[in-house]
Scaffold this motif. Structure first.
Motif, PDB file in Angstrom:
ATOM      1  N   LEU A 123       0.813  -1.369  -0.171  1.00  0.00           N
ATOM      2  CA  LEU A 123      -0.336   0.137  -0.642  1.00  0.00           C
ATOM      3  C   LEU A 123       0.804   1.393   0.425  1.00  0.00           C
ATOM      4  CD1 LEU A 123      -2.532  -1.257   2.451  1.00  0.00           C
ATOM      5  CD2 LEU A 123      -2.914  -0.506  -0.107  1.00  0.00           C
ATOM      6  N   PHE A 124       1.759   1.039   0.321  1.00  0.00           N
ATOM      7  CA  PHE A 124       2.991   2.143   0.872  1.00  0.00           C
ATOM      8  C   PHE A 124       3.220   2.866  -0.471  1.00  0.00           C
ATOM      9  CE2 PHE A 124       7.003   4.225   0.899  1.00  0.00           C
ATOM     10  CZ  PHE A 124       6.641   5.491   2.638  1.00  0.00           C
ATOM     11  N   THR A 125       3.817   1.725  -0.998  1.00  0.00           N
ATOM     12  CA  THR A 125       4.507   1.975  -2.607  1.00  0.00           C
ATOM     13  C   THR A 125       3.340   2.704  -3.426  1.00  0.00           C
ATOM     14  OG1 THR A 125       4.251   0.015  -3.471  1.00  0.00           O
ATOM     15  CG2 THR A 125       6.179   0.411  -2.248  1.00  0.00           C
ATOM     16  N   LYS A 126       2.056   1.889  -3.609  1.00  0.00           N
ATOM     17  CA  LYS A 126       0.642   3.325  -4.218  1.00  0.00           C
ATOM     18  C   LYS A 126       0.711   4.179  -3.348  1.00  0.00           C
ATOM     19  CE  LYS A 126      -0.584  -1.908  -5.938  1.00  0.00           C
ATOM     20  NZ  LYS A 126      -1.419  -2.906  -6.157  1.00  0.00           N
ATOM     21  N   LEU A 127       1.072   4.813  -2.499  1.00  0.00           N
ATOM     22  CA  LEU A 127       0.937   6.251  -2.371  1.00  0.00           C
ATOM     23  C   LEU A 127       0.541   7.240  -3.208  1.00  0.00           C
ATOM     24  CD1 LEU A 127       1.808   6.063   1.590  1.00  0.00           C
ATOM     25  CD2 LEU A 127      -0.781   5.770   0.691  1.00  0.00           C
ATOM     26  N   PRO A 128       2.375   7.306  -3.541  1.00  0.00           N
ATOM     27  CA  PRO A 128       2.020   8.123  -4.702  1.00  0.00           C
ATOM     28  C   PRO A 128       0.330   7.910  -6.211  1.00  0.00           C
ATOM     29  CG  PRO A 128       3.984   7.756  -4.377  1.00  0.00           C
ATOM     30  CD  PRO A 128       2.989   7.179  -4.181  1.00  0.00           C
ATOM     31  N   GLU A 129      -0.021   6.850  -6.313  1.00  0.00           N
ATOM     32  CA  GLU A 129      -1.162   6.872  -6.747  1.00  0.00           C
ATOM     33  C   GLU A 129      -2.185   6.768  -6.725  1.00  0.00           C
ATOM     34  OE1 GLU A 129      -2.932   3.046  -9.631  1.00  0.00           O
ATOM     35  OE2 GLU A 129      -0.984   3.338  -8.557  1.00  0.00           O
ATOM     36  N   LEU A 130      -2.189   7.041  -5.453  1.00  0.00           N
ATOM     37  CA  LEU A 130      -3.795   6.563  -5.170  1.00  0.00           C
ATOM     38  C   LEU A 130      -3.959   8.707  -4.930  1.00  0.00           C
ATOM     39  CD1 LEU A 130      -3.496   4.218  -1.862  1.00  0.00           C
ATOM     40  CD2 LEU A 130      -4.817   3.942  -4.094  1.00  0.00           C
ATOM     41  N   ASN A 131      -2.566   8.643  -4.465  1.00  0.00           N
ATOM     42  CA  ASN A 131      -2.520  10.499  -3.791  1.00  0.00           C
ATOM     43  C   ASN A 131      -3.515  11.821  -5.557  1.00  0.00           C
ATOM     44  OD1 ASN A 131      -2.035  12.604  -1.964  1.00  0.00           O
ATOM     45  ND2 ASN A 131      -1.062  13.293  -4.086  1.00  0.00           N
ATOM     46  N   ASP A 132      -2.697  10.676  -6.624  1.00  0.00           N
ATOM     47  CA  ASP A 132      -3.257  11.276  -7.658  1.00  0.00           C
ATOM     48  C   ASP A 132      -4.295  11.230  -8.148  1.00  0.00           C
ATOM     49  OD1 ASP A 132      -0.350  12.666  -8.053  1.00  0.00           O
ATOM     50  OD2 ASP A 132      -0.060  11.024  -9.502  1.00  0.00           O
ATOM     51  N   ARG A 133      -4.540   9.884  -7.344  1.00  0.00           N
ATOM     52  CA  ARG A 133      -6.642   9.688  -7.836  1.00  0.00           C
ATOM     53  C   ARG A 133      -7.529  10.202  -7.194  1.00  0.00           C
ATOM     54  NH1 ARG A 133      -6.845   3.397  -7.204  1.00  0.00           N
ATOM     55  NH2 ARG A 133      -9.200   4.203  -8.019  1.00  0.00           N
ATOM     56  N   ILE A 134      -7.692  10.583  -5.712  1.00  0.00           N
ATOM     57  CA  ILE A 134      -8.036  11.268  -4.543  1.00  0.00           C
ATOM     58  C   ILE A 134      -7.799  13.069  -4.990  1.00  0.00           C
ATOM     59  CG2 ILE A 134      -7.590  12.408  -2.390  1.00  0.00           C
ATOM     60  CD1 ILE A 134      -6.841   9.783  -1.393  1.00  0.00           C
ATOM     61  N   ASN A 135      -7.088  13.740  -5.633  1.00  0.00           N
ATOM     62  CA  ASN A 135      -7.270  14.495  -5.761  1.00  0.00           C
ATOM     63  C   ASN A 135      -8.122  14.928  -7.548  1.00  0.00           C
ATOM     64  OD1 ASN A 135      -4.880  15.631  -4.031  1.00  0.00           O
ATOM     65  ND2 ASN A 135      -3.147  15.207  -4.980  1.00  0.00           N
ATOM     66  N   LYS A 136      -7.618  13.485  -8.236  1.00  0.00           N
ATOM     67  CA  LYS A 136      -8.957  14.198  -9.794  1.00  0.00           C
ATOM     68  C   LYS A 136     -10.020  13.750  -9.036  1.00  0.00           C
ATOM     69  CE  LYS A 136      -8.996  11.423 -13.498  1.00  0.00           C
ATOM     70  NZ  LYS A 136      -8.328  10.651 -14.221  1.00  0.00           N
ATOM     71  N   LEU A 137     -10.172  12.889  -7.998  1.00  0.00           N
ATOM     72  CA  LEU A 137     -11.238  12.987  -7.881  1.00  0.00           C
ATOM     73  C   LEU A 137     -12.623  14.242  -7.016  1.00  0.00           C
ATOM     74  CD1 LEU A 137     -11.516   8.920  -6.382  1.00  0.00           C
ATOM     75  CD2 LEU A 137     -13.176  10.158  -8.461  1.00  0.00           C
ATOM     76  N   GLU A 138     -11.388  14.289  -5.993  1.00  0.00           N
ATOM     77  CA  GLU A 138     -12.177  16.039  -5.603  1.00  0.00           C
ATOM     78  C   GLU A 138     -12.849  17.060  -6.322  1.00  0.00           C
ATOM     79  OE1 GLU A 138      -8.377  16.868  -2.692  1.00  0.00           O
ATOM     80  OE2 GLU A 138      -9.534  15.426  -0.748  1.00  0.00           O
ATOM     81  N   LYS A 139     -11.237  16.952  -7.333  1.00  0.00           N
ATOM     82  CA  LYS A 139     -11.457  17.948  -8.802  1.00  0.00           C
ATOM     83  C   LYS A 139     -12.923  17.453  -9.326  1.00  0.00           C
ATOM     84  CE  LYS A 139      -9.289  20.408 -12.422  1.00  0.00           C
ATOM     85  NZ  LYS A 139      -7.938  20.449 -12.991  1.00  0.00           N
ATOM     86  N   GLN A 140     -13.131  16.593  -9.344  1.00  0.00           N
ATOM     87  CA  GLN A 140     -14.179  16.297 -10.431  1.00  0.00           C
ATOM     88  C   GLN A 140     -15.634  16.491  -9.122  1.00  0.00           C
ATOM     89  OE1 GLN A 140     -13.841  12.341 -11.347  1.00  0.00           O
ATOM     90  NE2 GLN A 140     -12.637  12.468 -13.096  1.00  0.00           N
ATOM     91  N   LEU A 141     -15.342  16.572  -7.875  1.00  0.00           N
ATOM     92  CA  LEU A 141     -16.926  16.371  -6.617  1.00  0.00           C
ATOM     93  C   LEU A 141     -16.818  17.870  -7.212  1.00  0.00           C
ATOM     94  CD1 LEU A 141     -18.696  14.877  -5.069  1.00  0.00           C
ATOM     95  CD2 LEU A 141     -16.295  15.838  -2.856  1.00  0.00           C
ATOM     96  N   ALA A 142     -15.779  18.731  -6.663  1.00  0.00           N
ATOM     97  CA  ALA A 142     -15.913  20.087  -7.153  1.00  0.00           C
ATOM     98  C   ALA A 142     -16.291  21.013  -8.495  1.00  0.00           C
ATOM     99  CB  ALA A 142     -14.758  20.811  -6.464  1.00  0.00           C
TER     100      ALA A 142
END
Length: 340
Positions: free
Chosen positions: A313-332
Motif C-alpha cells: 500500500l505504501f508504494t502505491k501512495l503516490p498513485e492513490l494521492n493522484d486519484r484522490i486529487n482528481k476525484l476531489e477536482k471532479q467532485l468540486a
C-alpha cells in the motif's frame, strides 16, 4: 587425501572417482583443480559446472554434473567440517610470553597461551587451553573458562564471567559501564554500574561489539548464542540460548530475548522489551513493544505478512494521492454545476 576417505569422514556416498586426491576445500567461486567444493544453492549449478572443482559435496546426486559427487544430507555442514580439517591449525600452547603482565593473585590454567602486551589484573582466573592475543585487558576478578579464544585488543572488565569455548573477536568490550544517568540540579549524575556480565558456554562475540555491565545484577548472554560485529547490548539485557544477533543491532537496557531468537542487521530494540523464544525480526526493524513468537519487520515492527501488505500500500501512495486529487477536482466541479 582420497575422495573416498573424505566421504567416509563425512558419512556420505561417493558417486565416482573414489581414489582421486583432494588437497583442499573452497567455495564454488574460487575453487581450483585438486579441491572440493559444495553446492547448497541450486542457482550456483552453472558456476559449479564451469569451475575447476575436482569434486563436489551435494545433497542429491546430479547427472548433469560430470565430476565426482559426495552425497550427504547437509552439504553446508559437511563443507564446514572440511574447512576445519584442511585449514585449522592444531592447538599448541605457548605459555606466558615475555611482555605479558600478570598481576599477583592471578590463577592460570594448564596449556594456556598469553601473548605480549596482555594485562591481567589481580584475582583474575584463566582456564585451561585458553589463548589470549596481544593487547587484551582483563580486569580484576574476571573469570575466563577453558578453551577460549580472545583476540587482540579485547577489553574484559572487572568481575566479568566468561564460560568455556567462548570466542571474542578483536576490539570487543565486555563489561563497560551501562549508560545510566539521572537529572539532578540541571545536570546529569552518573548512576554507578556495579553489576557484571555473564557469558555462557560456546558464545561467539564479533569485532567491536560492546556488552555493558548491569547496573545491579547481571547482563547475560545465553549458551550457544552468536553475536556479529558492531552490536550494542545495554545493561541488564538477558539473551537466551542459541540466538543470532547480526551486525549493527542495538538492544536497550533491561530487555529480554528468549532462546533461538534471530535479529537481522540494524535491528533496534527499545528498553524493557520482552521477545519470546523462536522470534525472527527482519533487518532495520524497530521493536517498541513485546513480541510473541513469530516473524516481524518494519519500524515500528509489524507481523511479517501485515508488514508486506502495508508496504504494498505504501508504494502505491503516490498513485492513490493522484486519484484522490482528481476525484476531489471532479467532485468540486459537480458541486459547482449543481449549485448553479
Amino acid at each position: 587425501m582420497k575422495l573416498i576417505e573424505i566421504s567416509d569422514m563425512l558419512g556420505g556416498r561417493v558417486t565416482s572417482g573414489h581414489d582421486i586426491e583432494i588437497d583442499g576445500a573452497c567455495g564454488v567461486d574460487d575453487v581450483k583443480s585438486g579441491q572440493i567444493t559444495y553446492l547448497a544453492d541450486l542457482k550456483l549449478t552453472t558456476k559449479l559446472i564451469n569451475s575447476q572443482a575436482s569434486a563436489v559435496i551435494i545433497k542429491r546426486e546430479r547427472h548433469d554434473i560430470h565430476i565426482p559427487q559426495v552425497v550427504v544430507s547437509n552439504p553446508s555442514h559437511a563443507f564446514s567440517k572440511l574447512l576445519r580439517m584442511f585449514y585449522t591449525k592444531p592447538f599448541r600452547a605457548t605459555g606466558v610470553m615475555n611482555g605479558a603482565y600478570i598481576s599477583e593473585g592471578v590463577t592460570l590454567g594448564k596449556d594456556i597461551s598469553i601473548y605480549p602486551g596482555v594485562y591481567i589484573s589481580s584475582g583474575a582466573s584463566i582456564g585451561d587451553n585458553t589463548t589470549i592475543y596481544p593487547g587484551v585487558y582483563i580486569g580484576e576478578n574476571a573469570i575466563i573458562g577453558q578453551n577460549c579464544l580472545i583476540y587482540s585488543n579485547v577489553s574484559i572488565r572487572e568481575d566479568v564471567r566468561i564460560g568455556n569455548r567462548v570466542i571474542l573477536q578483536s576490539g570487543a568490550v565486555i563489561g563497560s559501564d551501562g549508560f545510566g544517568y539521572e537529572m539532578d540540579g540541571g545536570r546529569f549524575i552518573k548512576i554507578p554500574q556495579i553489576g557484571t556480565v555473564i557469558i555462557e558456554d560456546d558464545v561467539e562475540i564479533g569485532a567491536n561489539t560492546t556488552i555493558d555491565r548491569a547496573t545491579t545484577g547481571s547482563t547475560v548472554i545465553g549458551a550457544g548464542t552468536k553475536i556479529d560485529n558492531l552490536v550494542q547490548i545495554a545493561h541488564n539485557v538477558k539473551i537466551g540460548k542459541n540466538s543470532i544477533l547480526i551486525a549493527q543491532t542495538g538492544i536497550a537496557g533491561s530487555s529480554s530475548l528468549g532462546d533461538y531468537v534471530v535479529l537481522a542487521g540494524q535491528v533496534g530494540i527499545s528498553d524493557h522489551i520482552e521477545i519470546e523464544a523462536g522470534t525472527k525480526v527482519g533487518a532495520q526493524s524497530g521493536v517498541m513493544e513485546n513480541l510473541k513468537t513469530g516473524a516481524y519487520m518494519g519500524s515500528p515492527s509489524l507481523p511479517h505478512l501485515q508488514y508486506k501488505r502495508s508496504h504494498i500500500l505504501f508504494t502505491k501512495l503516490p498513485e492513490l494521492n493522484d486519484r484522490i486529487n482528481k476525484l476531489e477536482k471532479q467532485l468540486a466541479e459537480l458541486t459547482k454545476d449543481i449549485n448553479t
